[in-house]
Scaffold this motif. Sequence first.
Motif, mmCIF file in Angstrom:
data_model
loop_
_atom_site.group_PDB
_atom_site.id
_atom_site.type_symbol
_atom_site.label_atom_id
_atom_site.label_comp_id
_atom_site.label_asym_id
_atom_site.label_seq_id
_atom_site.Cartn_x
_atom_site.Cartn_y
_atom_site.Cartn_z
ATOM 1 N N ALA A 109 0.835 -1.195 0.000
ATOM 2 C CA ALA A 109 0.000 0.000 0.000
ATOM 3 C C ALA A 109 0.871 1.246 0.000
ATOM 4 N N TYR A 110 0.334 2.324 -0.519
ATOM 5 C CA TYR A 110 1.062 3.581 -0.550
ATOM 6 C C TYR A 110 1.435 3.979 0.878
ATOM 7 N N GLY A 111 2.664 4.435 1.064
ATOM 8 C CA GLY A 111 3.125 4.841 2.376
ATOM 9 C C GLY A 111 3.981 3.797 3.046
ATOM 10 N N GLN A 112 3.879 2.540 2.574
ATOM 11 C CA GLN A 112 4.744 1.500 3.127
ATOM 12 C C GLN A 112 6.137 1.613 2.513
ATOM 13 N N ASP A 113 7.103 0.999 3.173
ATOM 14 C CA ASP A 113 8.486 1.059 2.700
ATOM 15 C C ASP A 113 8.633 0.177 1.461
ATOM 16 N N ILE A 114 8.752 0.804 0.314
ATOM 17 C CA ILE A 114 8.858 0.053 -0.938
ATOM 18 C C ILE A 114 10.199 0.259 -1.635
ATOM 19 N N VAL A 115 11.037 1.139 -1.100
ATOM 20 C CA VAL A 115 12.280 1.502 -1.783
ATOM 21 C C VAL A 115 13.183 0.297 -1.985
ATOM 22 N N ASP A 116 13.382 -0.502 -0.946
ATOM 23 C CA ASP A 116 14.276 -1.653 -1.053
ATOM 24 C C ASP A 116 13.788 -2.637 -2.102
ATOM 25 N N GLU A 117 12.475 -2.870 -2.147
ATOM 26 C CA GLU A 117 11.938 -3.821 -3.113
ATOM 27 C C GLU A 117 12.083 -3.299 -4.538
ATOM 28 N N TRP A 118 11.848 -2.005 -4.731
ATOM 29 C CA TRP A 118 12.033 -1.421 -6.064
ATOM 30 C C TRP A 118 13.488 -1.538 -6.497
ATOM 31 N N GLN A 119 14.402 -1.236 -5.587
ATOM 32 C CA GLN A 119 15.828 -1.302 -5.929
ATOM 33 C C GLN A 119 16.256 -2.723 -6.261
ATOM 34 N N GLN A 120 15.772 -3.695 -5.496
ATOM 35 C CA GLN A 120 16.127 -5.086 -5.740
ATOM 36 C C GLN A 120 15.546 -5.563 -7.078
ATOM 37 N N THR A 121 14.304 -5.171 -7.351
ATOM 38 C CA THR A 121 13.666 -5.575 -8.602
ATOM 39 C C THR A 121 14.411 -5.020 -9.806
ATOM 40 N N PHE A 122 14.773 -3.738 -9.742
ATOM 41 C CA PHE A 122 15.500 -3.136 -10.858
ATOM 42 C C PHE A 122 16.912 -3.701 -10.968
ATOM 43 N N ALA A 123 17.519 -4.040 -9.837
ATOM 44 C CA ALA A 123 18.870 -4.602 -9.870
ATOM 45 C C ALA A 123 18.907 -5.904 -10.651
ATOM 46 N N VAL A 124 17.860 -6.716 -10.500
ATOM 47 C CA VAL A 124 17.806 -8.002 -11.207
ATOM 48 C C VAL A 124 17.186 -7.850 -12.588
ATOM 49 N N ASN A 125 15.987 -7.268 -12.659
ATOM 50 C CA ASN A 125 15.215 -7.253 -13.906
ATOM 51 C C ASN A 125 15.786 -6.314 -14.961
ATOM 52 N N LEU A 126 16.331 -5.185 -14.538
ATOM 53 C CA LEU A 126 16.883 -4.220 -15.490
ATOM 54 C C LEU A 126 18.399 -4.338 -15.593
ATOM 55 N N PHE A 127 19.075 -4.145 -14.467
ATOM 56 C CA PHE A 127 20.532 -4.143 -14.528
ATOM 57 C C PHE A 127 21.115 -5.542 -14.715
ATOM 58 N N GLY A 128 20.336 -6.567 -14.406
ATOM 59 C CA GLY A 128 20.779 -7.915 -14.741
ATOM 60 C C GLY A 128 20.936 -8.080 -16.240
ATOM 61 N N VAL A 129 20.023 -7.452 -17.003
ATOM 62 C CA VAL A 129 20.105 -7.480 -18.464
ATOM 63 C C VAL A 129 21.285 -6.639 -18.944
ATOM 64 N N VAL A 130 21.452 -5.473 -18.337
ATOM 65 C CA VAL A 130 22.579 -4.603 -18.698
ATOM 66 C C VAL A 130 23.903 -5.325 -18.448
ATOM 67 N N ASN A 131 24.012 -5.955 -17.293
ATOM 68 C CA ASN A 131 25.252 -6.657 -16.952
ATOM 69 C C ASN A 131 25.544 -7.794 -17.923
ATOM 70 N N ALA A 132 24.514 -8.548 -18.265
ATOM 71 C CA ALA A 132 24.712 -9.692 -19.154
ATOM 72 C C ALA A 132 25.040 -9.256 -20.577
ATOM 73 N N THR A 133 24.373 -8.233 -21.064
ATOM 74 C CA THR A 133 24.678 -7.772 -22.421
ATOM 75 C C THR A 133 26.094 -7.209 -22.479
ATOM 76 N N SER A 134 26.505 -6.514 -21.422
ATOM 77 C CA SER A 134 27.861 -5.973 -21.390
ATOM 78 C C SER A 134 28.903 -7.085 -21.396
ATOM 79 N N ALA A 135 28.593 -8.186 -20.720
ATOM 80 C CA ALA A 135 29.559 -9.273 -20.590
ATOM 81 C C ALA A 135 29.588 -10.203 -21.799
ATOM 82 N N PHE A 136 28.442 -10.364 -22.472
ATOM 83 C CA PHE A 136 28.344 -11.386 -23.510
ATOM 84 C C PHE A 136 28.242 -10.865 -24.936
ATOM 85 N N VAL A 137 27.444 -9.823 -25.162
ATOM 86 C CA VAL A 137 27.023 -9.508 -26.526
ATOM 87 C C VAL A 137 28.181 -9.112 -27.439
#
Length: 201
Positions: A109-137
Amino acid sequence: MPGTVYKPKAGDTAVITGAGYGGIGYAVAELLASRFKVHVVLVDRDPDALEQASKALVIAGIPESDFETRLTDVSDPDEVLQLANAVYEVRGKVDFLHLNAGISAKVKAYGQDIVDEWQQTFAVNLFGVVNATSAFVDRMIAQVRFPSWRKTSSNPREPWGKANLPDLAGLARRPGHHRFQAGHHQPARNFCSLQRLQSRE
């Protein structure tokens, strides 16, 4: 002009993230290994899920020499680079890179602590792709420019490896999945653009 659809062949090497037992990544790995005799590298950050995946592949009749597991957190660029270095050192090439790793979380719900979850989600879902493309492509593209093989009638190989989207769900709109979609939306768009550009070369 080659297409953008990966056509698996025996002896290919596929790297699949988020490949712990029970998910899409594992299913893709099992299909490639069992039906097409592709050497699959299963990547996950959960050691138990990787162990279960390894046992399941053996039970499915896939020789242990046809697959390997790599414990890697895709949100850590150093770990992903080590993964790429290890795969290329042993296999010498990557024909298919499937960036399947992704996480989601319950909606708060709005007002709850969501920062850590957003950061963790982006670290895997977004930057995980960035990291892999940088390493492999770049190395996958180099397989085209400086191939270690010659394409002949007896060796009709695809001229480069293929990189697959993390999850097309990132392009959809689903209530309650805003963090997951936000993390996957731009990587999915970027990969669609990358594959279109490669197909024109």
